[in-house]
Design an enzyme around this catalytic site. Structure first.
Site, PDB file in Angstrom:
ATOM      1  N   ARG A 127       0.830  -1.215   0.000  1.00  0.00           N
ATOM      2  CA  ARG A 127       0.000   0.000   0.000  1.00  0.00           C
ATOM      3  C   ARG A 127       0.848   1.242   0.000  1.00  0.00           C
ATOM      4  NH1 ARG A 127      -5.236  -1.195   2.882  1.00  0.00           N
ATOM      5  NH2 ARG A 127      -5.052  -3.316   3.581  1.00  0.00           N
ATOM      6  N   MET A 138      -3.814   6.762  -4.434  1.00  0.00           N
ATOM      7  CA  MET A 138      -2.690   5.995  -4.987  1.00  0.00           C
ATOM      8  C   MET A 138      -3.017   4.497  -4.928  1.00  0.00           C
ATOM      9  SD  MET A 138       0.573   8.111  -3.658  1.00  0.00           S
ATOM     10  CE  MET A 138       0.023   8.315  -1.995  1.00  0.00           C
ATOM     11  N   ARG A 371      -4.938   6.843  11.995  1.00  0.00           N
ATOM     12  CA  ARG A 371      -4.465   8.173  11.585  1.00  0.00           C
ATOM     13  C   ARG A 371      -5.434   9.192  12.151  1.00  0.00           C
ATOM     14  NH1 ARG A 371      -5.894   7.096   5.283  1.00  0.00           N
ATOM     15  NH2 ARG A 371      -8.109   6.879   5.546  1.00  0.00           N
ATOM     16  N   HIS A 494     -16.438   6.736   0.536  1.00  0.00           N
ATOM     17  CA  HIS A 494     -15.494   7.653  -0.102  1.00  0.00           C
ATOM     18  C   HIS A 494     -16.082   9.053  -0.234  1.00  0.00           C
ATOM     19  CE1 HIS A 494     -13.641   9.525  -3.664  1.00  0.00           C
ATOM     20  NE2 HIS A 494     -12.528   9.066  -3.111  1.00  0.00           N
ATOM     21  N   SER A 826      -3.611  54.597  11.115  1.00  0.00           N
ATOM     22  CA  SER A 826      -4.344  53.417  10.670  1.00  0.00           C
ATOM     23  C   SER A 826      -3.973  53.191   9.207  1.00  0.00           C
ATOM     24  CB  SER A 826      -5.844  53.643  10.808  1.00  0.00           C
ATOM     25  OG  SER A 826      -6.521  52.531  10.273  1.00  0.00           O
ATOM     26  N   CYS A 894      -6.894  49.120   8.550  1.00  0.00           N
ATOM     27  CA  CYS A 894      -8.333  49.053   8.271  1.00  0.00           C
ATOM     28  C   CYS A 894      -8.616  48.736   6.815  1.00  0.00           C
ATOM     29  CB  CYS A 894      -9.034  50.334   8.713  1.00  0.00           C
ATOM     30  SG  CYS A 894      -8.464  51.782   7.799  1.00  0.00           S
ATOM     31  N   TYR A 914      -3.721  46.678  16.685  1.00  0.00           N
ATOM     32  CA  TYR A 914      -4.955  45.962  16.339  1.00  0.00           C
ATOM     33  C   TYR A 914      -5.065  45.812  14.830  1.00  0.00           C
ATOM     34  CZ  TYR A 914      -6.794  50.443  14.835  1.00  0.00           C
ATOM     35  OH  TYR A 914      -6.963  51.613  14.157  1.00  0.00           O
TER      36      TYR A 914
END
Ligand code: PEP
Ligand code: MG
Length: 945
Positions: A127, A138, A371, A494, A826, A894, A914
């Site tokens: 695999r 794959m 997983r 799937h 700003s 801004c 900010y």
């Protein structure tokens, strides 16, 4: 020719001979790691991340499970490095094959079986397994190690010819389709014919003799299409299978998937060769898949499916209807208990929700894979918050696990409850299936992936891809569709897994739907939906409706886990020690403010967690129907007195607007920008007006003609060749100060009134488009005098600031001087980007930017993601220089970039206080701010020196 690609593979090498002569130990670079050799892999790769890169997600998981004492069938991994060498040279790197042969000997020892030995045969699977999971993209080949002799031997030892012949036909089929790229059809067709000749409907009706007969047919098919006999040499089988997995890394499916998910081509895939265990040897055997928590809702309950007497792909393909995992307790109580114990241990070990595959062979449980499970946006947040509450992970980790895109998806549209009820009442309900991936999708039906993709990409349609079930080949159709609907399969099929991963609304297993792929229709009873017709698919309830149903965005208030997560994010951003900086500079992380023009936007912004208004574009208020005529009168009046008279009428409106904003943002700063656009934007369209005037003149109408002609003349007078660089922003304020004087009076009167009502106001007056400090020097003192006058009149005092937008490169370059007047900056990065690049923000995207990005001239659209090297550098310079004058200068952004995670990162690094963005993006920005705070925790702000 039935081959999809070249089937000319070398078959002359002497793998079997080599297998016999391979030495026990092989010197040189290590390409192959037994599952027990995880320590050696760690030593070589340096850390676990490196092991994942080397052995792939699946291989490292199997090795890790082996180390943890979980029952894993013995096996080994050929590294991704070998794959990359193979891709370069077109052959296995030196030593790889010999190491594989040595590893097989070790597996034989562990399994107590022998590869190719008819009396006690070892069968293996081969695999793929890349670092990042690429489900089904794959190749996988099962049952390697079977040949005519082994089959005979196995029939004797198992006394189960039906089982053995079935395995053999599966091997020949898989070998043909995956190793030699034959179409599925070349095997499926004779099989369907055989079944029809016997009158069979399902595979379970096939007897041992039937499978045996089919093996002969399959061998003929193989020889006909490949050109030689199916290889009887088991090592040859292994060699070809390994090669096919390597090659599948560069197959179309895998490449498409990597493009869609941003996985790099350079990683390569590992190959995992593992002892086969069989779930199809009778009713004491079985196979299944499970998630340790619900991947759709995040509920803390195992969700999975299993089938007795079946092979793994039967469950994953979703063709046979599987049983829910909790029923296993009835069939095999001890196995169920062991399984629950192991999965709990795995979840604890990996500190995340696991997606596991298992097989039970004659009552013995084997774990085949674990997983981190793929999940919806909703469950991503719930699982992260729950795990932090369970103390499995820290709150910081919980915040880091949720990406800004997840938050974005959570705020995506859903169907309106009432609209759905209405549709049901109108008989538009069509079918119901499993709610596999949430969200609302409305689109036109297409029955195959290629058409669905073409209609979406070329015709710009909203599409819904409808299939009986999906296969990896269908992914391109799914990702271009608004939604996916299947009539077969379950929550782990799937279609469900892929849709969840990409955040595509999806309903699976709507079994009342009959799909006729030839006629291109689907039906439920006598209701027929033709290709191209509209349907609405609700991934939350699993319901499918005919026609279009209205959608609406869910509110944040309903999403309790997300609110918790965002609260944790804010706590991270507000940690004091997050940034190291000179005195006066911010040492906490970024705050998130919002751009809002009206009180209702401000209320939403606050509800979404904004702690300030970073931009109120006041001119938007001028466009209200009752105000526009006053604004136009003001513009048309040629004198200061005339303008003031009109502005006096506007003042009460503006005062009311600001009052509402201050009230909504009680306690938080509100930045109000003074008028910015050129005046012609407030006037009627020149061409239209000219047409009207000409028509009136031609018709000889005089009533109102004078006024229209006057208006036309004024508009002509206001005309500028390049208005974005003309009389706007502070330039307009200096030319006609009456407008901004009115605005400042309105701001301060509203602030004073609010203060008198007990509201805490923090107005910040923002002067737009400054290019030189002299402009501020001219206008700001006048405005400050008005502010003081109003406070004197109203006999109140409150905090306030005057500052400027930095939108013109010259303002950024001369920031040290600009900051002598401006108390805050700003960054208006929309204009700053426009002016730094010299690209028109209105036209560039349409004309050339897309090509620039496609051609790699620009990495990204700079109007969406800050250009750090140019615009970003100017910002960094402006901050450093500005704070030389005023160390505690407040700095924000801004422009549109304020809601973009990558741009937010830059703002953090250069010392913004900010970011300000649209209310809807505030949650995303809060999370992005916390992420960057954690990523660079304790680091110094990057000044421009
Ligand atoms: C800017 O230029 O970034 C900005 C916010 O102002 P506007 O988009 O209104 O020009
Ligand atoms: Mg601007």
């Amino acid at each position: 020719m039935a081959t999809k690609a070249s089937s000319k593979k070398a078959v002359k090498s002497k793998s079997s001979a080599k297998a016999k002569t391979a030495k026990k130990t092989v010197k040189g670079k290590k390409w192959v790691y037994l599952f027990e050799e995880v320590k050696a892999a760690e030593k070589y790769a340096g850390n676990w991340e490196g092991v994942r890169s080397l052995l792939g997600g699946k291989g490292s998981g199997l090795a890790d499970m082996t180390r943890a004492g979980v029952p894993v069938p013995p096996g080994f991994t050929v590294s991704t490095e070998a794959c990359n060498e193979f891709r370069k040279a077109g052959k296995f790197p030196k030593g790889q094959w010999d190491q594989q042969v040595v590893a097989m000997k070790s597996v034989e020892k562990n399994a107590g079986k022998k590869f190719g030995d008819p009396n006690n045969p070892l069968l293996v699977s081969c695999r793929s397994g890349a670092k990042f999971s690429m489900p089904g993209m794959m190749n996988t080949i099962l049952n390697i190690g079977l040949n005519d002799k082994v089959v005979d031997g196995m029939i004797k030892t198992t006394n189960n010819p039906r089982f053995v012949w079935d395995l053999y036909r599966r091997l020949i089929e898989m070998f043909g389709t995956t190793v030699f790229n034959l179409d599925d059809e070349v095997f499926e067709h004779p099989m369907a014919e055989y079944k029809a000749s016997k009158g069979y409907k399902v595979d379970t009706e096939m007897t041992g003799d039937d499978w045996k007969a089919l093996v002969s047919t399959f061998k003929e098919v193989f020889k006909k299409h490949v050109g030689f006999d199916f290889p009887q040499d088991v090592y040859k089988q292994l060699e070809l299978a390994t090669q096919a997995v390597f090659e599948s890394w560069m197959g179309k499916r895998a490449i498409d998937y990597r493009r869609a998910t941003g996985i790099s081509d350079d990683l390569g895939t590992a190959v995992n060769i593992q002892t086969m265990v069989f779930g199809n040897t009778g009713n004491d055997s079985g196979t299944g898949v499970a998630f340790t928590r619900n991947p759709s809702t995040g509920d803390q309950k195992m969700m999975g499916e299993y089938l007795l007497n079946a092979q793994g792909e039967d469950v994953v393909a979703g063709i046979r209807n599987a049983d829910p995992i909790e029923h296993l307790v009835n069939n095999m109580p001890a196995v169920y208990k062991q399984f629950m114990g192991i999965t709990k241990k795995l979840e604890k070990h990996y500190q995340d929700m696991q997606d596991v595959e298992f097989t039970i062979e004659r009552g013995k449980l084997w774990m085949l894979q674990t997983r981190n499970g793929k999940r919806t946006a909703k469950s991503t947040v719930k699982i992260a918050v729950d795990m932090a509450n369970e103390k499995l992970i820290s709150k910081d980790d919980a915040v880091l696990r949720v990406t800004p895109e997840v938050v974005d998806a959570l705020l995506h549209p859903q169907f309106n409850e009432s609209e759905m009820k209405k549709a049901e009442g109108e008989g538009k309900f069509f079918a119901k299936g499993v709610n596999a991936s949430p969200g609302a999708a409305v689109g036109q039906v297409y029955f195959d992936a290629d058409t669905s993709e073409r209609m979406a990409k070329e015709e710009k349609q909203q599409t819904i891809m409808v299939r009986p079930f999906t296969k990896p080949d269908d992914v391109h159709g799914m990702i271009s569709a608004q939604g996916v609907l299947t009539s077969e399969g379950g929550a782990t099929s799937h279609a469900a897994v892929v849709a969840r991963q990409f955040g595509i609304p999806c309903v699976v297993g709507a079994s009342s739907i009959k799909i006729d792929l030839e006629k291109r229709i689907m039906t439920v009873g006598d209701v027929v939906v033709k290709e191209g017709e509209w349907i609405s698919v609700d991934g939350n309830t699993g319901k499918v409706f005919l026609g279009k149903i209205a959608t609406s965005a869910p509110t944040l208030e309903e999403q309790t886990e997300l609110l918790t997560l965002l609260k944790w994010a804010d706590e991270i951003s507000s940690r004091k020690d997050i940034r190291k900086a000179p005195k006066g500079w911010p040492t906490r992380g970024l705050q998130v403010w919002a751009n809002a023009d009206y009180p209702k936007d401000a209320q939403r912004a606050r509800a979404y967690g904004a702690v300030g208004i970073g931009l109120c574009r006041t001119e938007h208020m001028f466009f209200e129907p009752e105000r526009l005529p006053i604004v136009q009168d003001m513009i048309l009046s040629g004198t200061s007195e005339g303008r003031t008279a009109a502005l006096d009428k506007l003042l009460p409106y503006q005062r009311k607007d600001f009052d509402g904003l201050f009230e909504a943002m009680d306690g938080y700063p509100v930045i109000i920008r003074l008028i910015d656009p050129p005046l012609h934007e407030f006037m009627p369209d020149e061409e239209k007006l000219l047409e009207e005037v000409i028509t009136m003149r031609v018709k000889g109408e005089t009533d109102g003609l004078d006024k229209k002609e006057q208006l036309l003349a004024s508009i002509k007078g206001l005309h500028e060749s390049n208005p974005m660089m003309g009389l706007r922003g502070v330039r307009l304020s200096i030319s006609m100060p009456e407008i901004v004087e009115m605005q400042v009076r309105a701001i301060f009167e509203a602030a004073a009134d609010c203060t008198l009502r007990g509201i805490v106001v923090k107005p910040e007056v923002m002067i737009p488009l400054t290019g030189t400090v002299k402009e501020l020097e001219w206008i700001q003192p006048r405005l400050e005098r008005i502010a003081s006058a109003v406070m004197g009149e109203k006999k109140v005092k409150f905090e306030y600031k005057f500052g400027t937008m930095v939108e013109i490169p010259r303002a950024a370059v001369t920031a040290k001087e600009v900051a002598t007047h401006a108390e805050f900056f700003s960054f208006g990065t929309n204009d700053l980007t426009q002016m730094t690049f010299g690209y028109s923000r209105d036209d560039a995207e349409r004309n050339f930017l897309v090509t620039y990005v496609q051609e790699g001239i620009l990495p990204k659209n700079p109007f969406q993601t800050l250009d750090r090297d140019g615009v970003g550098k100017l910002m960094q310079w402006a901050i450093t220089e500005g704070r030389k004058t005023r160390p505690n200068l407040e700095v924000g952004i801004c422009g549109e970039h304020g809601g973009d995670p990558d741009s937010i990162e830059w703002c953090h690094l250069i010392g913004n206080n900010y970011v300000s963005c649209s209310p809807f993006r505030v949650p995303i920005a809060r999370l992005a701010a916390a992420h960057v705070a954690l990523k660079y925790s304790g680091q110094s702000i990057a000044e421009d020196k």
